[in-house]
Design a protein around this motif. Structure first.
Motif, PDB file in Angstrom:
ATOM      1  N   ASN A  91       0.816  -1.213   0.000  1.00  0.00           N
ATOM      2  CA  ASN A  91       0.000   0.000   0.000  1.00  0.00           C
ATOM      3  C   ASN A  91       0.851   1.265   0.000  1.00  0.00           C
ATOM      4  N   ILE A  92       2.116   1.111  -0.318  1.00  0.00           N
ATOM      5  CA  ILE A  92       3.019   2.256  -0.332  1.00  0.00           C
ATOM      6  C   ILE A  92       3.602   2.394  -1.724  1.00  0.00           C
ATOM      7  N   SER A 113      12.429   7.265   0.643  1.00  0.00           N
ATOM      8  CA  SER A 113      12.819   6.930   2.003  1.00  0.00           C
ATOM      9  C   SER A 113      14.272   6.471   2.057  1.00  0.00           C
ATOM     10  N   ASP A 129       9.191  -2.658   2.916  1.00  0.00           N
ATOM     11  CA  ASP A 129       8.406  -1.936   3.919  1.00  0.00           C
ATOM     12  C   ASP A 129       8.178  -2.861   5.110  1.00  0.00           C
ATOM     13  N   SER A 188       6.580  -1.867   8.021  1.00  0.00           N
ATOM     14  CA  SER A 188       5.521  -1.359   8.901  1.00  0.00           C
ATOM     15  C   SER A 188       4.598  -2.489   9.361  1.00  0.00           C
ATOM     16  N   GLY A 189       4.501  -2.656  10.681  1.00  0.00           N
ATOM     17  CA  GLY A 189       3.619  -3.669  11.245  1.00  0.00           C
ATOM     18  C   GLY A 189       4.181  -5.074  11.234  1.00  0.00           C
ATOM     19  N   PRO A 243       7.232   0.016  13.747  1.00  0.00           N
ATOM     20  CA  PRO A 243       6.299   1.140  13.575  1.00  0.00           C
ATOM     21  C   PRO A 243       6.201   1.561  12.114  1.00  0.00           C
ATOM     22  N   LYS A 244       5.178   2.330  11.809  1.00  0.00           N
ATOM     23  CA  LYS A 244       4.978   2.850  10.463  1.00  0.00           C
ATOM     24  C   LYS A 244       6.192   3.668  10.029  1.00  0.00           C
ATOM     25  N   GLY A 245       6.574   3.516   8.780  1.00  0.00           N
ATOM     26  CA  GLY A 245       7.738   4.220   8.262  1.00  0.00           C
ATOM     27  C   GLY A 245       9.027   3.426   8.336  1.00  0.00           C
ATOM     28  N   SER A 246       8.957   2.232   8.912  1.00  0.00           N
ATOM     29  CA  SER A 246      10.148   1.380   8.999  1.00  0.00           C
ATOM     30  C   SER A 246      10.434   0.740   7.644  1.00  0.00           C
ATOM     31  N   THR A 251      13.992   4.937  11.441  1.00  0.00           N
ATOM     32  CA  THR A 251      12.730   4.648  12.131  1.00  0.00           C
ATOM     33  C   THR A 251      12.747   3.238  12.701  1.00  0.00           C
TER      34      THR A 251
END
Length: 338
Positions: free
Chosen positions: A34-35, A43, A159, A161-162, A201-204, A326
């Motif tokens: 989703n990114i 990033s 990604d 995130s999560g 976390p988000k952005g990792s 992050t």
């Protein structure tokens, strides 16, 4: 290679579905679903810090302050610096050989300046990002300011995130300890005990190395020894399959007749020390994760009941090489033992 952000030296194993908490969608094969890809690339390019981690031995009764050892790459204006931030035991080594990027090519001996800056050792110059940040090219820094050698590293951008920490920091340990948990077998390791249930976390974001290459034949140096070391008195013992001696940039280099994938064991006489390293006699690929994957798949065919090879294979396919700020900030906090 001894360059810490090249996967050939990056720490041992990797990833599996988190045991006891969620299904396989919670671990492994992380995607940027989703990114937008350009956001991930941005990033990478805009992140000045990339951390790598190694799991250390820390029994529950020890006074060790950390679960992991951390090295940090800092990027400033196209320059790369490498520093040891903390260690598993809290004790720092007396030498920093593992942080250097010394190399020998036909145009000379590339030796990292041994004086630390505020960011650590200045190991690389002229860093360029290509392919939306997933390909890095740079020249190793040298005291003599040599410029002919260039390394290229291709990464997969992931990604996180999560996603579960334990799966991507050290996949093999995650898998092996999850297996012990499934059979109610006790373990003295703190790894899952400390990290299980924690998600990034988000952005990792992390980078997983796929290939590394050089633009010319190169000897990658990973250790120095005094010239009078006893084990050097008999080169035939050091090179059981025989060796040849050749001059490279005026230096005498002993090179093994046996080749491992792309390199041969080598000893360089600098005049004051012997340097151990790997000699890549052709320009081009130095490391390819697909070779490791293919070898493990063959081992699994021969020994299908061997869990270790299956865990190693999953690690080769998924484990991260470098983590952005992050991700690493969260890892640093989560891994503390004291």
């Amino acid at each position: 290679m001894n360059i810490k952000f090249l996967g050939v030296t990056v720490f041992s194993a990797f990833v599996l579905a988190a045991c006891g908490g969620g299904d396989s969608s919670d671990s492994g094969n992380a995607s940027a679903e989703n990114i937008p890809n350009d956001a991930l690339g941005e990033s990478v390019v805009n992140n000045p810090e990339w951390a790598s981690y190694e799991l250390g031995y820390a029994p529950p009764s020890s006074d060790y302050p950390n679960l992991l050892t951390k090295e940090l790459l800092t990027i400033q204006n196209g320059n790369i610096y490498n520093n040891l931030v903390y260690t598993n035991s809290g004790i720092f080594p007396t030498d920093d050989y593992d942080l250097y990027t010394d190399s020998l090519t036909a145009d000379g001996l590339y030796q990292t300046p041994k004086t630390k800056t505020q960011w650590g050792y200045h190991i690389g110059v002229d860093l360029n990002f290509k392919k939306n940040g997933s390909q890095w090219t740079f020249t190793p820094n040298s005291i003599k300011k040599l410029k002919g050698l260039q390394f290229t590293i291709d990464y997969e951008v992931i990604d996180l995130s999560g996603k579960p920490l334990s799966y991507y920091i050290d996949t093999y340990t995650h898998l092996s300890e999850s297996d012990l948990q499934s059979t109610n077998t006790p373990t003295t390791s703190n790894y899952l005990k400390k990290l299980q249930g924690l998600n990034f976390p988000k952005g990792s974001v992390c980078l997983r190395e796929k290939t590394s290459s050089s633009n010319q034949p190169v000897m990658d140096i990973y250790y120095y020894n005094p010239l009078d070391s006893d084990w050097l008195q008999d080169l035939n013992r050091y090179f059981p399959d025989g060796y040849k001696t050749q001059k490279i940039a005026g230096y005498s280099v002993h090179i093994s007749n046996e080749i491992y994938d792309y390199s041969r064991d080598a000893l360089l006489n600098t005049g004051t020390e012997y340097a151990q390293g790997d000699y890549y006699e052709k320009a081009g690929i130095m490391y390819n994760i697909q070779d490791e994957i293919a070898e493990l798949e063959e081992l699994i065919k021969d020994r299908p009941a061997n869990k270790n090879h299956k865990w190693e294979l999953e690690a080769a396919k998924n484990q991260c090489t470098l983590f952005n700020k992050t991700a690493s900030t969260y890892i640093d906090s989560a891994q503390k033992l004291k």
